[in-house]
Write a protein that holds these residues in place. Structure first.
Motif, PDB file in Angstrom:
ATOM      1  N   GLY A 111       0.640  -1.145  -0.162  1.00  0.00           N
ATOM      2  CA  GLY A 111      -0.151  -0.021  -0.086  1.00  0.00           C
ATOM      3  C   GLY A 111       0.767   1.223   0.299  1.00  0.00           C
ATOM      4  N   GLY A 112       2.203   1.150  -0.763  1.00  0.00           N
ATOM      5  CA  GLY A 112       2.933   2.229  -0.579  1.00  0.00           C
ATOM      6  C   GLY A 112       3.747   2.502   0.563  1.00  0.00           C
ATOM      7  N   LYS A 113       3.290   1.593   1.723  1.00  0.00           N
ATOM      8  CA  LYS A 113       4.363   1.774   2.871  1.00  0.00           C
ATOM      9  C   LYS A 113       5.616   0.813   2.748  1.00  0.00           C
ATOM     10  CE  LYS A 113       1.201   4.264   5.323  1.00  0.00           C
ATOM     11  NZ  LYS A 113       1.450   5.374   6.026  1.00  0.00           N
ATOM     12  N   LEU A 114       6.526   1.216   3.644  1.00  0.00           N
ATOM     13  CA  LEU A 114       7.714   0.384   3.769  1.00  0.00           C
ATOM     14  C   LEU A 114       7.540  -0.913   4.438  1.00  0.00           C
ATOM     15  CD1 LEU A 114      10.780   0.436   2.759  1.00  0.00           C
ATOM     16  CD2 LEU A 114      11.364   1.488   4.970  1.00  0.00           C
ATOM     17  N   GLY A 115       6.817  -1.785   3.830  1.00  0.00           N
ATOM     18  CA  GLY A 115       6.479  -3.309   4.594  1.00  0.00           C
ATOM     19  C   GLY A 115       7.449  -4.286   3.753  1.00  0.00           C
ATOM     20  N   PRO A 116       7.368  -5.338   4.466  1.00  0.00           N
ATOM     21  CA  PRO A 116       8.082  -6.586   3.840  1.00  0.00           C
ATOM     22  C   PRO A 116       8.515  -6.765   2.480  1.00  0.00           C
ATOM     23  CG  PRO A 116       6.129  -7.612   4.807  1.00  0.00           C
ATOM     24  CD  PRO A 116       6.204  -5.878   5.057  1.00  0.00           C
ATOM     25  N   GLU A 117       7.266  -6.431   1.565  1.00  0.00           N
ATOM     26  CA  GLU A 117       7.304  -6.546   0.245  1.00  0.00           C
ATOM     27  C   GLU A 117       8.239  -5.684  -0.545  1.00  0.00           C
ATOM     28  OE1 GLU A 117       3.307  -6.485  -1.180  1.00  0.00           O
ATOM     29  OE2 GLU A 117       2.824  -8.445  -0.447  1.00  0.00           O
ATOM     30  N   ARG A 118       7.923  -4.400  -0.105  1.00  0.00           N
ATOM     31  CA  ARG A 118       8.726  -3.155  -0.654  1.00  0.00           C
ATOM     32  C   ARG A 118      10.209  -3.249  -0.113  1.00  0.00           C
ATOM     33  NH1 ARG A 118       5.819   1.259  -2.331  1.00  0.00           N
ATOM     34  NH2 ARG A 118       7.163   3.147  -2.666  1.00  0.00           N
ATOM     35  N   LYS A 119      10.434  -3.559   1.052  1.00  0.00           N
ATOM     36  CA  LYS A 119      11.852  -3.953   1.673  1.00  0.00           C
ATOM     37  C   LYS A 119      12.361  -4.939   0.786  1.00  0.00           C
ATOM     38  CE  LYS A 119      11.517  -2.321   6.401  1.00  0.00           C
ATOM     39  NZ  LYS A 119      11.631  -3.098   7.788  1.00  0.00           N
ATOM     40  N   LEU A 120      11.937  -6.141   0.382  1.00  0.00           N
ATOM     41  CA  LEU A 120      12.492  -7.254  -0.342  1.00  0.00           C
ATOM     42  C   LEU A 120      13.008  -6.545  -1.673  1.00  0.00           C
ATOM     43  CD1 LEU A 120      13.425 -10.007  -0.435  1.00  0.00           C
ATOM     44  CD2 LEU A 120      11.044 -10.631  -1.381  1.00  0.00           C
ATOM     45  N   TYR A 121      11.757  -5.914  -2.332  1.00  0.00           N
ATOM     46  CA  TYR A 121      12.171  -5.491  -3.613  1.00  0.00           C
ATOM     47  C   TYR A 121      13.354  -4.454  -3.642  1.00  0.00           C
ATOM     48  CZ  TYR A 121      11.165  -2.494  -7.803  1.00  0.00           C
ATOM     49  OH  TYR A 121      11.007  -1.665  -8.848  1.00  0.00           O
ATOM     50  N   TYR A 122      13.431  -3.693  -3.017  1.00  0.00           N
ATOM     51  CA  TYR A 122      14.551  -2.678  -2.759  1.00  0.00           C
ATOM     52  C   TYR A 122      15.926  -3.675  -2.483  1.00  0.00           C
ATOM     53  CZ  TYR A 122      11.869   1.337  -2.431  1.00  0.00           C
ATOM     54  OH  TYR A 122      11.044   2.630  -2.814  1.00  0.00           O
ATOM     55  N   ARG A 123      15.905  -4.618  -1.531  1.00  0.00           N
ATOM     56  CA  ARG A 123      17.023  -5.620  -1.094  1.00  0.00           C
ATOM     57  C   ARG A 123      17.585  -6.117  -2.565  1.00  0.00           C
ATOM     58  NH1 ARG A 123      20.044  -7.965   2.987  1.00  0.00           N
ATOM     59  NH2 ARG A 123      20.600  -9.979   2.043  1.00  0.00           N
ATOM     60  N   GLU A 124      16.484  -6.744  -3.080  1.00  0.00           N
ATOM     61  CA  GLU A 124      16.868  -7.621  -4.350  1.00  0.00           C
ATOM     62  C   GLU A 124      17.553  -6.825  -5.458  1.00  0.00           C
ATOM     63  OE1 GLU A 124      16.518 -10.792  -5.193  1.00  0.00           O
ATOM     64  OE2 GLU A 124      16.055 -11.548  -3.137  1.00  0.00           O
ATOM     65  N   LEU A 125      17.056  -5.501  -5.719  1.00  0.00           N
ATOM     66  CA  LEU A 125      17.696  -4.541  -6.691  1.00  0.00           C
ATOM     67  C   LEU A 125      19.020  -4.151  -6.166  1.00  0.00           C
ATOM     68  CD1 LEU A 125      14.728  -2.178  -7.629  1.00  0.00           C
ATOM     69  CD2 LEU A 125      15.687  -3.948  -8.779  1.00  0.00           C
ATOM     70  N   ILE A 126      19.332  -3.807  -4.888  1.00  0.00           N
ATOM     71  CA  ILE A 126      20.547  -3.543  -4.328  1.00  0.00           C
ATOM     72  C   ILE A 126      21.743  -4.759  -4.541  1.00  0.00           C
ATOM     73  CG2 ILE A 126      21.746  -2.942  -2.438  1.00  0.00           C
ATOM     74  CD1 ILE A 126      19.534  -1.105  -1.742  1.00  0.00           C
ATOM     75  N   ALA A 127      20.973  -5.992  -4.129  1.00  0.00           N
ATOM     76  CA  ALA A 127      21.985  -7.041  -4.165  1.00  0.00           C
ATOM     77  C   ALA A 127      22.432  -7.487  -5.469  1.00  0.00           C
ATOM     78  CB  ALA A 127      21.199  -8.370  -3.416  1.00  0.00           C
ATOM     79  N   ARG A 128      21.572  -7.319  -6.509  1.00  0.00           N
ATOM     80  CA  ARG A 128      21.825  -7.715  -7.900  1.00  0.00           C
ATOM     81  C   ARG A 128      22.426  -6.436  -8.586  1.00  0.00           C
ATOM     82  NH1 ARG A 128      18.994 -12.517  -8.683  1.00  0.00           N
ATOM     83  NH2 ARG A 128      17.655 -13.053  -7.109  1.00  0.00           N
ATOM     84  N   PHE A 129      22.261  -5.271  -8.441  1.00  0.00           N
ATOM     85  CA  PHE A 129      22.924  -4.377  -9.201  1.00  0.00           C
ATOM     86  C   PHE A 129      23.360  -3.145  -8.656  1.00  0.00           C
ATOM     87  CE2 PHE A 129      18.547  -5.974 -10.802  1.00  0.00           C
ATOM     88  CZ  PHE A 129      19.181  -6.918 -11.902  1.00  0.00           C
ATOM     89  N   SER A 130      23.517  -3.165  -7.298  1.00  0.00           N
ATOM     90  CA  SER A 130      24.271  -1.904  -6.740  1.00  0.00           C
ATOM     91  C   SER A 130      25.770  -1.871  -7.007  1.00  0.00           C
ATOM     92  CB  SER A 130      24.015  -1.667  -5.272  1.00  0.00           C
ATOM     93  OG  SER A 130      24.719  -2.901  -4.702  1.00  0.00           O
ATOM     94  N   HIS A 131      26.408  -2.954  -7.381  1.00  0.00           N
ATOM     95  CA  HIS A 131      27.778  -3.068  -7.851  1.00  0.00           C
ATOM     96  C   HIS A 131      28.108  -2.044  -9.103  1.00  0.00           C
ATOM     97  CE1 HIS A 131      26.116  -6.397  -9.898  1.00  0.00           C
ATOM     98  NE2 HIS A 131      27.058  -6.074 -10.838  1.00  0.00           N
TER      99      HIS A 131
END
Length: 657
Positions: A330-350
């Protein structure tokens, strides 16, 4: 052929994992062991699948801590599930490989230690002791890094592009960044050669579909669009460039080659258009399973992004858009949104040069009755807490919502600037928008990196080269120079929905070939003439005309853009010395030129009450055959007239000898 290093050492330690014996290893290192060359370390862990009842994306957490021998550099880098370790080629959905990427910032000896834990929702749990250690937890290893051997546009010769507290970003090697590139298509990754990529229907906040260009779209040109093929750019693919699964990827790889060859250094894209415009881009195994990630698709994205690094392209990650900004929690920083950011960072932040955009046309402050932008602040802080390289966090919003979206974020320590959208290609309007946020952020003590990322009307943006009236591209060229003069870092160009090659359906970047030339000419001017734009500020008041754009290091250097040509006079009243005067053609680029002398009949007002009234009133200027090569201060100085085409736009460079 480049030598790739592989290291595999086995530590004779066996751990019990769910009744099975699992060997703990140091991991396999792949990549060139050189400074700023990202490496990958792959561990053998539990055998899992994307669709297991026990969700491997939520239920496991891999973090790897890297330490330099000097003791001062320590990075904690998140890792991810990599299926069989080669999913981009095999389309594997299961396997026992777990991987971390690391962009190594320094030469010398490095060590690492893996933390691999299991537990409910542990992937989004920040506690280091959450869950239970399993499998290769505690695995260690070392590696030695030599200096980079790359140069030119290749980011591996520059390092990470960072926010350093100024209006411009800077690479680790000291090079400052001025941006020019493509904001379209935003559905760049809606590409037929990527695994698991299709166009869906439904999940949209909007209604009112019509038929445009043979596809079902919203009344303003948005909607479900076909997957891209980029067939026009297959010819730009070169032997030795990456592909996957035989010949896949040539169109998109070729397209990036074309942009780089035109001198562009930025490309923008959505990583999530499910429920929004295009409806064909997301990182999951389907557009509805928001906590299950498509490993092979993301591995193929990684191939494209790695090639972009070599081409010198900045990656603008737009993580949401207006139509789906409430899709996750719902636009809040919940588990789905946190996981989405984590996966992007883990795979592409380098990757070296990128930013995280919280949303295209982001308006969560309105949707959630949150005028203080608490959701944006929480997202920005979370991204910075995970990203080991502190890539900039920005956000984009509608032209009539700047104050609601950006004002609460002024001075916020985890937010680096606005991604500006305007509804006009008028240079003065765009200058004023950029200038406002440059100055507002400077006053807080935390300067923002302000980008013009979507100029022009929604229907047109910047038009194709064959458009009936090319005046739009003339205004776009002026908008680029106005953006820089205002203190902005450059422009990503938006393509309006009224044209076939638009923001959603674009297949051929050559449709704006002249636009890329104009943009390159502007960037080349600053680079070739070694102009320290990062030290300069707007100074429009230093010329007599209200139509000029002036960018200055006052007393030392002046860049004056004349959007309608003509001559110019510069205020050097407080600066003695001799200054060289050169002219630059922003339409054609090339070498600096000398302007023509201008003889002016003038009268003077002696009224002391007004500074402006004391300036010369120009009457009947006459151009003579001689060249203006130098002027001397203090006082107002006449800079002459352009070398040719006096009614076209020109740039004047005034530099102290």
């Amino acid at each position: 052929m480049k030598k790739m290093t592989r290291i595999t050492n086995v530590v004779l330690l066996l751990l019990t994992y769910q009744g099975f014996l699992v060997a703990q290893t140091t991991g396999q290192i792949d990549g060139e062991l050189k400074k700023w060359h990202p490496i990958s370390i792959t561990f053998d862990g539990p055998e899992v699948s994307e669709t297991d009842a026990y969700n491997p994306f939520m239920g496991y957490r891999l973090n790897v801590t890297f330490r330099h021998e000097g003791g001062e550099l320590v990075y904690q880098v998140p890792g991810y599930f990599a299926a069989d370790g080669n999913a981009g080629e095999t389309s594997a959905t299961s396997g026992n490989k777990w991987r971390v990427h690391f962009n190594v910032p320094q030469t010398g000896q490095w060590s690492y230690q893996a933390s691999f834990r299991m537990g409910e929702n542990i992937a989004v749990n920040a506690s280091s002791t959450a869950g239970e250690p399993v499998s290769f937890n505690g695995a260690t290893g070392t590696f030695s890094i030599a200096d980079t051997d790359k140069s030119g546009v290749d980011h591996r010769g520059k390092g990470v592009l960072r926010y350093v507290g100024e209006h411009y970003l800077r690479f680790d090697n000291g090079e400052w960044f001025m941006k020019g590139g493509a904001d379209a298509p935003e559905t760049l990754l809606g590409y037929t050669d990527f695994d698991g990529t299709y166009t869906h229907t439904g999940l949209s906040k909007d209604a009112g579909d019509v038929l445009i260009w043979g596809t079902t779209q919203h009344k303003d040109g948005r909607g479900a669009t076909p997957l891209k093929k980029y067939e026009a750019h297959v010819r730009d693919w070169k032997e030795g460039d990456p592909v996957w699964q035989g010949t896949k990827g040539k169109g998109l790889i070729g397209g990036l080659n074309y942009l780089s060859a035109k001198g562009m250094n930025a490309v923008s894209f959505l990583t999530l258009s499910a429920g929004g415009d295009g409806k064909n881009t997301w990182p999951w195994i389907s557009h509805t399973e928001v906590d299950r990630y498509d490993v092979s698709k993301l591995d193929q994205w990684e191939t494209v992004f790695s090639h972009a690094d070599k081409l010198g392209l900045f990656l603008h990650f737009k993580t949401h858009e207006n139509e789906n900004d409430q899709l996750l929690n719902g636009g809040k920083l919940g588990p789905e949104r946190k996981l989405y950011y984590r996966e992007l960072i883990a795979r592409f932040s380098h990757h070296h040069a990128l930013n995280w955009n919280l949303g295209e046309e982001h308006d969560l402050w309105d949707e959630l009755n949150d005028p203080e932008q608490l959701n944006a602040k929480a997202d920005a802080m979370y991204l910075h807490s995970l990203d080991p390289y502190d890539h900039p966090v920005v956000t984009h919003t509608f032209p009539n919502q700047y104050q609601q979206s950006y004002t609460p974020l002024l001075g916020y320590e985890y937010f680096e600037g606005p991604s500006i959208q305007t509804n006009s290609m008028r240079p003065w309007h765009n200058f004023e928008v950029i200038s406002y946020w440059v100055n507002a952020s400077r006053q807080t003590g935390r300067k923002w990196n302000v980008s013009m990322d979507e100029a022009g009307t929604g229907a047109l943006g910047v038009t194709t080269d064959d458009y009936d009236d090319n005046y739009n591209q003339d205004e776009a060229r002026a908008t680029y120079w106005a953006t820089i003069a205002a203190g902005g870092d450059g422009v990503e160009w938006y393509f309006g929905y009224a044209e076939e090659q638009n923001d959603l359906n674009m297949e051929d970047w050559r449709s704006r070939d002249a636009l890329w030339d104009y943009t390159r000419h502007a960037m080349d001017f600053f680079k070739t003439n070694r102009i320290p734009f990062w030290e300069m500020e707007n100074a429009n008041a230093l010329t007599r005309s209200e139509r000029d754009f002036v960018f200055a290091e006052n007393g030392e250097l002046y860049v004056i853009y004349l959007p309608a040509g003509g001559g110019a006079a510069l205020n050097l009243q407080e600066h003695a010395g001799t200054y060289t005067v050169d002219w630059y053609n922003p339409r054609t680029g090339g070498a600096l030129q000398k302007g023509k002398e201008m003889v002016i009949e003038q009268t003077y007002s002696r009224e002391p009450a007004s500074v402006l009234s004391a300036l010369p009133t120009i009457k009947k200027p006459r151009v003579q055959g001689g060249n203006v090569t130098e002027v001397s201060g203090p006082g107002w100085v006449n800079l002459g007239m352009p070398p040719a085409d006096p009614k076209e736009d020109w740039v004047i460079l005034v530099r102290k000898k």
